[in-house]
Structures are given as structure tokens and as C-alpha cells.
Design a protein around this motif. Structure first.
Motif, PDB file in Angstrom:
ATOM      1  N   ILE A 171       1.110  -1.332  -0.276  1.00 44.56           N
ATOM      2  CA  ILE A 171      -0.029  -0.164   0.182  1.00 44.56           C
ATOM      3  C   ILE A 171       0.782   1.360   0.002  1.00 44.56           C
ATOM      4  CG2 ILE A 171      -1.429   1.295   1.509  1.00 44.56           C
ATOM      5  CD1 ILE A 171      -2.448  -1.159   2.509  1.00 44.56           C
ATOM      6  N   ILE A 172       2.423   1.747   0.896  1.00 42.74           N
ATOM      7  CA  ILE A 172       2.562   2.274   1.278  1.00 42.74           C
ATOM      8  C   ILE A 172       3.300   3.181  -0.770  1.00 42.74           C
ATOM      9  CG2 ILE A 172       4.968   3.938   1.854  1.00 42.74           C
ATOM     10  CD1 ILE A 172       4.493   1.843   4.634  1.00 42.74           C
ATOM     11  N   ALA A 173       4.199   1.535  -1.246  1.00 48.14           N
ATOM     12  CA  ALA A 173       4.769   2.022  -2.389  1.00 48.14           C
ATOM     13  C   ALA A 173       3.401   2.211  -3.105  1.00 48.14           C
ATOM     14  CB  ALA A 173       5.101   0.540  -2.601  1.00 48.14           C
ATOM     15  N   ILE A 174       2.233   1.455  -3.653  1.00 43.22           N
ATOM     16  CA  ILE A 174       1.230   2.291  -4.431  1.00 43.22           C
ATOM     17  C   ILE A 174       0.932   3.936  -4.321  1.00 43.22           C
ATOM     18  CG2 ILE A 174      -1.350   2.337  -4.791  1.00 43.22           C
ATOM     19  CD1 ILE A 174      -0.614  -0.515  -4.754  1.00 43.22           C
ATOM     20  N   LEU A 175       0.623   4.199  -2.687  1.00 44.05           N
ATOM     21  CA  LEU A 175       1.125   5.970  -2.683  1.00 44.05           C
ATOM     22  C   LEU A 175       2.708   6.670  -2.695  1.00 44.05           C
ATOM     23  CD1 LEU A 175      -0.567   5.440   1.239  1.00 44.05           C
ATOM     24  CD2 LEU A 175      -1.817   6.143  -0.899  1.00 44.05           C
ATOM     25  N   VAL A 176       3.201   6.122  -2.752  1.00 41.68           N
ATOM     26  CA  VAL A 176       4.496   7.069  -3.410  1.00 41.68           C
ATOM     27  C   VAL A 176       4.587   6.854  -4.764  1.00 41.68           C
ATOM     28  CG1 VAL A 176       6.826   7.311  -3.353  1.00 41.68           C
ATOM     29  CG2 VAL A 176       5.414   6.550  -1.173  1.00 41.68           C
ATOM     30  N   LEU A 177       3.889   5.923  -5.191  1.00 46.27           N
ATOM     31  CA  LEU A 177       3.937   6.099  -7.494  1.00 46.27           C
ATOM     32  C   LEU A 177       3.145   7.477  -7.314  1.00 46.27           C
ATOM     33  CD1 LEU A 177       4.819   4.764  -9.545  1.00 46.27           C
ATOM     34  CD2 LEU A 177       3.860   3.363  -9.404  1.00 46.27           C
ATOM     35  N   LEU A 178       1.597   7.156  -6.551  1.00 41.28           N
ATOM     36  CA  LEU A 178       0.393   8.162  -7.571  1.00 41.28           C
ATOM     37  C   LEU A 178       1.057   9.451  -6.919  1.00 41.28           C
ATOM     38  CD1 LEU A 178      -2.435   5.930  -6.109  1.00 41.28           C
ATOM     39  CD2 LEU A 178      -1.491   6.618  -8.073  1.00 41.28           C
ATOM     40  N   VAL A 206       3.259  10.381  -9.270  1.00 40.61           N
ATOM     41  CA  VAL A 206       2.786  11.323 -11.013  1.00 40.61           C
ATOM     42  C   VAL A 206       2.071  12.707 -11.022  1.00 40.61           C
ATOM     43  CG1 VAL A 206       1.090  10.193 -11.936  1.00 40.61           C
ATOM     44  CG2 VAL A 206       2.204   8.123 -12.068  1.00 40.61           C
ATOM     45  N   VAL A 207       1.023  12.355  -9.753  1.00 42.22           N
ATOM     46  CA  VAL A 207       0.307  13.905  -9.870  1.00 42.22           C
ATOM     47  C   VAL A 207       1.562  14.450  -9.656  1.00 42.22           C
ATOM     48  CG1 VAL A 207      -1.342  15.024  -8.139  1.00 42.22           C
ATOM     49  CG2 VAL A 207      -1.912  12.104  -8.452  1.00 42.22           C
ATOM     50  N   ALA A 208       2.190  14.714  -8.551  1.00 45.26           N
ATOM     51  CA  ALA A 208       3.261  16.051  -8.777  1.00 45.26           C
ATOM     52  C   ALA A 208       3.856  16.143 -10.417  1.00 45.26           C
ATOM     53  CB  ALA A 208       4.695  15.222  -7.728  1.00 45.26           C
ATOM     54  N   MET A 209       4.251  15.168 -10.851  1.00 44.77           N
ATOM     55  CA  MET A 209       5.193  15.593 -11.882  1.00 44.77           C
ATOM     56  C   MET A 209       3.833  16.182 -12.960  1.00 44.77           C
ATOM     57  SD  MET A 209       8.043  14.390 -12.927  1.00 44.77           S
ATOM     58  CE  MET A 209       8.145  14.510 -14.410  1.00 44.77           C
ATOM     59  N   LYS A 259       2.590  25.176 -12.196  1.00 41.53           N
ATOM     60  CA  LYS A 259       1.880  26.111 -10.595  1.00 41.53           C
ATOM     61  C   LYS A 259       3.312  26.661  -9.211  1.00 41.53           C
ATOM     62  CE  LYS A 259      -2.212  23.842 -11.403  1.00 41.53           C
ATOM     63  NZ  LYS A 259      -3.637  22.719 -10.450  1.00 41.53           N
ATOM     64  N   LYS A 260       2.212  27.396  -8.563  1.00 38.67           N
ATOM     65  CA  LYS A 260       3.101  27.921  -8.057  1.00 38.67           C
ATOM     66  C   LYS A 260       3.640  26.598  -6.850  1.00 38.67           C
ATOM     67  CE  LYS A 260       2.444  33.007  -8.072  1.00 38.67           C
ATOM     68  NZ  LYS A 260       1.319  34.221  -7.503  1.00 38.67           N
ATOM     69  N   LEU A 317       1.588  23.650  -5.572  1.00 37.38           N
ATOM     70  CA  LEU A 317       1.542  21.887  -5.379  1.00 37.38           C
ATOM     71  C   LEU A 317       1.946  22.092  -4.151  1.00 37.38           C
ATOM     72  CD1 LEU A 317       3.300  20.578  -7.165  1.00 37.38           C
ATOM     73  CD2 LEU A 317       5.556  20.909  -6.624  1.00 37.38           C
ATOM     74  N   LEU A 318       1.742  22.368  -2.769  1.00 30.59           N
ATOM     75  CA  LEU A 318       2.247  21.274  -1.674  1.00 30.59           C
ATOM     76  C   LEU A 318       0.552  21.122  -1.422  1.00 30.59           C
ATOM     77  CD1 LEU A 318       5.395  22.841   0.521  1.00 30.59           C
ATOM     78  CD2 LEU A 318       5.209  20.850  -0.836  1.00 30.59           C
ATOM     79  N   THR A 319      -0.031  22.128  -1.516  1.00 29.45           N
ATOM     80  CA  THR A 319      -1.813  22.134  -1.091  1.00 29.45           C
ATOM     81  C   THR A 319      -1.973  21.697  -2.035  1.00 29.45           C
ATOM     82  OG1 THR A 319      -1.032  24.397  -0.679  1.00 29.45           O
ATOM     83  CG2 THR A 319      -3.514  22.964  -0.744  1.00 29.45           C
ATOM     84  N   THR A 320      -1.789  21.220  -3.576  1.00 31.68           N
ATOM     85  CA  THR A 320      -2.615  20.221  -3.895  1.00 31.68           C
ATOM     86  C   THR A 320      -2.399  19.025  -3.243  1.00 31.68           C
ATOM     87  OG1 THR A 320      -3.105  21.687  -5.696  1.00 31.68           O
ATOM     88  CG2 THR A 320      -3.154  19.437  -6.842  1.00 31.68           C
TER      89      THR A 320
END
Length: 395
Positions: free
Chosen positions: A355-362, A365-368, A375-376, A380-383
Motif C-alpha cells: 500500500i505504501i509503495a502504491i501511494l508513493v507512486l501516485l 505521478v500527480v507531482a509530475m 503551478k507555484k 503544489l504542496l496544497t494540491t
């Protein structure tokens, strides 16, 4: 000694009751004796004509006594008949020797049978055609478990390079000779024949011919005749059981190999290997007609191993091959010690890590995606935080 003298005795019994002269009459031997080879690799036809002196003889019956040398039994065979031809099996690798007499009986002989004082004889020598020293060697046929026949041969040291052997066979069920259905190849050359796809009859002569060609000329021909029921090799015994009995006895019993061989036709050989307390091993062979033996065990710490093989008994076949040895069966059995189980990691730990590995991967992806939209950093941190909460809630 008795078996060798029996054919000779039969000949004496055949020739004793008649005379060679009767009232001054004599009879001439047959004429035009020939041996014909129809291409059956040893099954030859013998023909002759009545003597010309009896052409007008009508009041007496004419018969003939044919004698030919059987090289397989190394003795003469004799047969009496009224016809002037006969077929017999010969070994074409040896001299073919045939002789025939005339027999006359009836009113012209006062009822006494007259036999010609001489005979007509013909001797046919083996063929010497082919390059000298090129005949195949060590021709052996094995009838595996009475299921299929396989024949093998060895090459001659004088065999020219790029030689090619051919095998042909004939038996009374064939109108003409046939070629090997499936050749066995060894080192790029033919070294045998497999008859799995060809059914062959038992209890009849099967004649083989192995010839061939080479750059230096035709190879010398080899002729072999055999009955396949005398070349059986039983299958390997698979089921062998060993248990300890009362009074420190070892009881060994086994089952006959699966196949077409009747159990009562098999005889057995047991190999017994015994390892004593001092580590020394003694071996002996035990012959039996039964499918079980009982042996004493003298020491508790000794090891006994048994292997079994079989062949056809002499009352079922003139000859036979020994089967392969069964796998050794031992007492006491060598027990394999299983490795001790190590520390087992609980399965829920693996689930949490996944589960932790899946969360990190998601998150990555979102950060990229956000970074590419320009965005600022604070947004970015808020999102990231918002998306993390939503992802965790969905999980």
C-alpha cells in the motif's frame, strides 16, 4: 550326445526298410537338381526331375528322399515325398548342401522299395560379392517386452567413408521383401532399425539382409535369420517392496513388469548388497522363480539394498535377454531431513508495504502533472496534500 545322434538315427530308420537292388533291378538318381533363390534371404526352393530311365515306368510309383544340411543345428534333415520340389530355410552365410535319391516301389519291384545307390548332390557357396571386409558386424535384435523389435549393427573398421547400409526383411506373411521402416542413426550413419511401426510375427523365421553401397563399390551382404520370441528383453521391474518381518527377517516381493509377457514365463535374479556395521559392503546374486524372497537380518545397524531383474525361462523361449535392474530398494530407508523453518514474516507486513509503495507512486505521478502545468510551489504542496488525503480515503 543323445541330441546329436538323434538325426542320424532318424536317417537310419528311414533307409533301413528298403533295398538298393530287387531282382537285379537298379534305379537311377534324380536329374536336373537346382536351387532357386526367390529373394527371401535364405528361404530357398529346391527342384529336380525324375530320372530319364523311368520316363516310361507306369506300373511303379516314384518317390524321392531329399536330404539337406541344416547349418543351424549342424545336422542333416531328411524328408520323403512324391513331388519334385521343396522349400527350406538355409543360412546363406554358409554352404548350402542338398542331395536327393530316387525311391521306386510297386509290382515292378515285387512290392519292395528300391532306393537309388547314388544320389544327385548340389553345393552352393556363399556369395563373395562386394568390397572385401565391409560386412556389418555384431548384428543384434532385441524384442523389447514383446512389444517392438529393434536391431542394431556395428560398422566394420574397413568400411569406406560415406558408406550407406540398407536393411531388408522377409517372412512368410510377406509376398516380397520389405525395407526397414525406421533407421537408427549414429554418427551420421545408419546403425540399426526400429520396427515400432511394423508388426512382426512370432514363432516363424524372419530373414534379414543388410547390404549397402560406398564410393568404392557395393558392400558385402550379411544374412541373418531368427525367431523374435527368442530375443525378448522384459521391461524393468518398477514395483519392488521391502519390509521387516518377525524374527529380524527381511521380506522382499515385487510385481511383474507391465506388458505381454506371462508372469509364469519369467525367472528372476536378485542382487543383494549388504553394508555391515564396519562399513564394508558384500554383494551376492540370488536366482528364483518366485516373486518374493525372505532373508535374515543379523544386525540392527546393517543396511540391505536389493535390485531385481528378469528374463524368459527356458521353457518359454530358447534364449532371452536380461532386463535392466530395478532401482535399489533399501532397509532401513535413507530418510531425507527437511530443513528447519526459519523466521516467518507475517503476511500483513507485506500488505502494508504494498500500500505504501502504491501511494508513493501516485504522489510522484500527480507531482509530475502539476509541475508540467507550471503551478507555484505553495499551490503544489496544497494540491499534493489534497490528493494524498483523497487517495488515502479511497484506499
Amino acid at each position: 550326445m543323445a541330441s546329436k545322434s538323434w538325426p542320424t538315427l532318424m536317417l537310419l530308420l528311414i533307409t533301413w526298410p528298403e533295398s538298393t537292388h530287387c531282382n537285379g533291378h537298379t534305379v537311377d538318381p534324380p536329374e536336373d537338381l537346382v536351387i532357386l533363390d526367390p529373394g527371401h534371404f535364405g528361404h530357398l526352393q529346391i527342384r529336380w526331375s525324375p530320372p530319364a530311365s523311368l520316363a516310361n515306368m507306369t506300373e511303379c510309383s516314384k518317390r524321392y528322399q531329399l536330404e539337406y544340411f541344416d547349418t543351424y543345428r549342424n545336422s542333416w534333415d531328411a524328408i520323403r515325398m512324391s513331388r519334385t520340389e521343396h522349400s527350406a530355410q538355409f543360412d546363406l552365410m554358409k554352404d548350402v548342401r542338398v542331395r536327393v535319391y530316387t525311391l521306386l516301389s510297386g509290382p515292378c519291384t515285387n512290392g519292395t522299395m528300391i532306393k537309388s545307390t547314388s544320389y544327385t548332390e548340389l553345393v552352393q557357396k556363399p556369395s563373395s560379392a562386394g568390397v572385401a571386409g565391409t560386412a556389418v558386424q555384431d548384428f543384434v535384435c532385441v524384442y523389447h517386452n514383446r512389444q517392438y523389435l529393434e536391431c542394431n549393427w556395428g560398422g566394420n573398421p574397413k568400411m569406406p567413408a560415406n558408406s550407406r547400409q540398407n536393411l531388408y526383411f522377409w517372412h512368410k506373411g510377406l509376398e516380397q521383401a520389405d525395407e526397414c521402416p525406421k533407421y537408427l542413426i549414429s554418427g551420421g550413419t545408419r546403425s540399426g532399425c526400429n520396427f515400432t511401426e511394423k508388426s512382426l510375427p512370432e514363432f516363424t523365421d524372419i530373414n534379414f539382409c543388410v547390404n549397402g553401397s560406398s564410393p568404392e563399390g557395393p558392400l558385402q551382404t550379411t544374412f541373418i535369420s531368427l525367431k523374435i520370441q527368442n530375443h525378448v528383453k522384459p521391461g524393468t521391474t518398477e514395483k519392488v517392496h521391502l519390509q521387516s518381518g518377525p524374527g529380524k527377517q527381511l521380506q522382499l516381493y515385487w510385481e511383474s513388469p507391465v506388458g505381454r509377457i506371462p508372469g509364469h514365463c519369467l525367472e528372476w535374479e536378485v542382487e543383494h548388497k549388504q553394508e555391515g556395521p564396519d562399513g564394508k559392503t558384500a554383494s551376492k546374486l540370488i536366482s528364483t522363480r518366485q516373486r518374493n524372497i525372505t532373508l535374515p537380518s543379523n544386525h540392527d545397524n546393517e543396511k540391505n539394498c536389493f535390485s531385481v531383474r528378469s528374463k524368459l525361462h527356458k521353457y518359454c523361449a530358447a534364449n532371452s535377454f536380461w532386463s535392466n535392474w530395478s532401482r535399489p530398494t533399501c532397509h532401513p530407508e535413507k530418510k531425507e531431513v527437511a530443513p528447519e523453518p526459519g523466521y516467518m514474516v507475517p503476511i500483513y507486513v507485506y500488505i502494508a508495504l504494498a500500500i505504501i509503495a502504491i501511494l508513493v507512486l501516485l504522489l510522484c505521478v500527480v507531482a509530475m502533472k502539476i509541475w508540467r502545468q507550471g503551478k507555484k510551489p505553495d499551490s503544489l504542496l496544497t494540491t499534493l496534500a489534497r490528493n494524498s488525503v483523497l487517495t488515502a480515503a479511497e484506499a
